[in-house]
Design a protein around this motif. Structure first.
Motif, short mmCIF file in Angstrom:
data_model
loop_
_atom_site.label_atom_id
_atom_site.label_comp_id
_atom_site.label_asym_id
_atom_site.label_seq_id
_atom_site.Cartn_x
_atom_site.Cartn_y
_atom_site.Cartn_z
N TYR A 1 0.79 -1.32 0.20
CA TYR A 1 -0.17 -0.04 -0.01
C TYR A 1 0.83 1.08 0.05
O TYR A 1 1.80 1.31 0.74
CB TYR A 1 -0.76 -0.07 0.99
N VAL A 2 0.48 2.15 -0.90
CA VAL A 2 1.36 3.31 -0.98
C VAL A 2 0.53 4.59 -1.06
O VAL A 2 -0.55 4.47 -1.72
CB VAL A 2 2.53 3.16 -2.11
N ASN A 3 1.32 5.75 -0.77
CA ASN A 3 0.31 7.10 -1.05
C ASN A 3 0.42 7.26 -2.63
O ASN A 3 1.37 7.82 -3.23
CB ASN A 3 0.78 8.14 -0.38
N THR A 4 -0.39 6.92 -3.41
CA THR A 4 -0.39 6.90 -4.87
C THR A 4 -0.61 8.38 -5.36
O THR A 4 -0.54 8.59 -6.47
CB THR A 4 -1.69 6.01 -5.53
N ALA A 5 -1.09 9.24 -4.34
CA ALA A 5 -1.05 10.77 -4.74
C ALA A 5 0.46 11.48 -4.83
O ALA A 5 0.69 12.40 -5.31
CB ALA A 5 -1.70 11.48 -3.65
N ALA B 1 6.45 5.32 -7.50
CA ALA B 1 7.39 4.64 -8.43
C ALA B 1 8.63 3.76 -7.62
O ALA B 1 9.07 2.86 -8.03
CB ALA B 1 8.09 5.79 -9.17
N ALA B 2 8.93 4.37 -6.44
CA ALA B 2 9.74 3.59 -5.67
C ALA B 2 9.49 2.32 -5.17
O ALA B 2 10.29 1.19 -5.01
CB ALA B 2 10.20 4.34 -4.21
N ARG C 1 -3.19 10.13 -15.37
CA ARG C 1 -2.08 10.05 -16.64
C ARG C 1 -0.88 9.42 -16.25
O ARG C 1 -0.19 8.46 -16.88
CB ARG C 1 -2.33 11.37 -17.05
N ALA C 2 -0.33 9.78 -15.19
CA ALA C 2 1.08 9.76 -14.80
C ALA C 2 1.01 8.15 -14.30
O ALA C 2 1.98 7.67 -14.46
CB ALA C 2 1.62 10.77 -13.80
N LEU C 3 0.08 7.78 -13.63
CA LEU C 3 0.18 6.48 -13.04
C LEU C 3 -0.12 5.49 -14.07
O LEU C 3 0.55 4.28 -14.12
CB LEU C 3 -0.84 6.41 -11.96
N ALA C 4 -0.90 5.78 -14.99
CA ALA C 4 -0.99 4.89 -16.05
C ALA C 4 0.30 4.63 -16.94
O ALA C 4 0.63 3.73 -17.26
CB ALA C 4 -1.99 5.42 -17.18
N ALA C 5 1.09 5.86 -17.22
CA ALA C 5 2.42 6.18 -17.60
C ALA C 5 3.39 5.22 -16.95
O ALA C 5 3.89 4.12 -17.66
CB ALA C 5 2.86 7.15 -17.95
N ALA D 1 -5.96 4.80 -18.29
CA ALA D 1 -6.15 3.68 -17.42
C ALA D 1 -6.63 2.50 -18.28
O ALA D 1 -7.11 2.59 -19.37
CB ALA D 1 -7.13 3.76 -16.25
N ASP D 2 -6.40 1.27 -17.73
CA ASP D 2 -6.94 0.09 -18.71
C ASP D 2 -8.19 -0.70 -18.11
O ASP D 2 -9.01 -1.12 -18.93
CB ASP D 2 -5.88 -1.16 -18.37
#
Ligand code: PLP
Length: 379
Positions: free
Chosen positions: A117-121, A127-128, A153-157, A185-186
């Motif tokens: 679990y990570v802060n996806t914001a 990325a780490a 957008r950035a998380l999809a990339a 997103a997929d």
């Protein structure tokens, strides 16, 4: 077609009777015209005409190639998690619906799925945490209940650079306000129990995908056909009826939410207000760049846990209940309800505590809602 028109008319084609409302096909099986001939419908678990109309409308609303309507939001998330194999790794938003956390921690872990679990914001932190085995990033934006905004957008990339899929739980906004598939997103999932239904009367889920020919699209088709989590024809019809007013409902709810968030900010008994529509919300600008509305979910912290519990007992119009998205306003106490089974470590990381209340704003008169909150908070 514009969303409002799509929501009202869907893909409806008139049958010989000219019925304006989509018929409910209560048939478990279908007569074949002859050997190796089919009407397109053979057996109800695989396809039902009322459910197919709903799925076609949902795919169009999400701008996807295919959608499935299933028996709950959890059934939808479960089907998506089936895409992962033992040893695969999944990264999830750390602020997430508690039921999703329970499904991953208590069920998928025993099948060999690994997860973080990570802060996806926080893109760098996300990325780490990527590993060679990472096959999916799963997010909610805004998140439940702390309203963190993640960059779709950035998380999809990031996911695609690493050979992973991005799944977005779009429950809090509905496709009327946010279309993650258009941002890269997929997969999109919904608890359709919430805004898509909008009347607090059925439990349902949705999966929508960007590419029906991709491996994940074919696999989902196989899992859903084989396991049979499909939505009933009657509930499918109820959702079609609900979708006709989706835009009207969510826009009215959003207007109410804006007024109420602004009022909450001015209350001495309220210490924090989390609503993405407020210009001082840290994710406000990002949210505006990826959604056309702010939705109507507000979380707020009151001065003390004692006051939080008093508020729940004093409410007269707003119901103290678990759920969200309906025309009726509901107030939830996440620590004791939706997030009761959340590991303590995640609660501490996200700041979800016993002073936090989550408000799903309905379509009632906003002044009546404020009057009820006022007497509950300030009497
Ligand atoms: C964001 C979110 N996702 C998924 C779910 C699960 O949906 P359901 O209750 O329809 O199974 C919920 C339920 O509250 C939710 O809030």
């Amino acid at each position: 077609m514009n969303d409002y028109t799509l929501e009202v008319h869907g893909c409806h084609k008139y049958d010989a009777t000219g019925a304006i409302s989509e018929p409910i096909y209560l048939s478990a099986t279908y007569r074949h015209p002859g050997y190796k001939q089919s009407t397109g419908f053979d057996y109800g678990r695989v396809a039902n005409p009322t459910r197919k109309e709903l799925e076609d409308v949902l795919a169009k609303l999400e701008r996807g190639q295919r959608a499935w309507a299933v028996s709950s939001g959890m059934a939808a998330i479960n089907m998506v998690l089936h895409l992962l194999n033992p040893g695969d790794h999944i990264l999830l938003s750390e602020d997430l619906y508690g039921g999703t956390v329970r499904l991953v921690n208590d069920i998928y872990k025993k099948y060999g799925l690994t997860f973080d679990y990570v802060n996806t914001a926080d893109l760098e932190a996300t990325a780490a945490k990527i590993r060679q085995e990472t096959k999916m990033i799963f997010i909610e934006t805004p998140s439940n209940p702390m309203m963190l905004v993640s960059d779709i957008r950035a998380l999809a990339a990031l996911a695609h650079e690493n050979g992973a899929l991005l799944t977005v739980d779009n429950t809090f906004l509905s496709p009327h306000f946010q279309k993650p598939l258009t941002l890269g997103a997929d997969i999109v999932v919904h608890s359709a129990t919430k805004y898509i239904c909008g009347h607090n009367d059925i439990i349902a889920g949705v999966i929508a995908i960007a590419d029906a020919d991709a491996g994940y699209g074919k696999d989902l088709e196989l899992y859903i056909k084989s396991e049979g989590p499909n939505l009933t024809p009657i509930d499918s019809w109820l959702l079609l009826r609900s979708i006709k007013t989706l835009g009207l409902r969510v826009e009215r709810q959003e207007k109410n939410a804006m007024k109420i968030a602004d009022w909450l900010k001015r209350q001495p008994t309220v210490t924090d207000v989390y609503y993405v529509g407020l210009p001082d919300h840290p994710g406000h600008a990002l949210h505006k760049s990826q959604a056309t509305g702010f939705g109507s979910m507000i979380s707020f912290k009151v001065k003390s846990p004692e006051l939080a519990i008093k508020v729940l007992g004093r409410l007269k119009l707003i119901a103290f209940a678990e759920s969200l998205g309906g025309v009726e306003s509901l107030l939830t106490y996440p620590i004791a309800q939706t997030h009761a089974e959340m590991p303590k470590e995640l609660l501490a990381r996200t700041g979800l505590d016993d002073r936090l209340l989550r408000f799903s704003v309905g379509i009632e008169d906003p002044e009546d809602l404020i009057a009820d909150l006022d007497q509950a908070l300030n009497s």
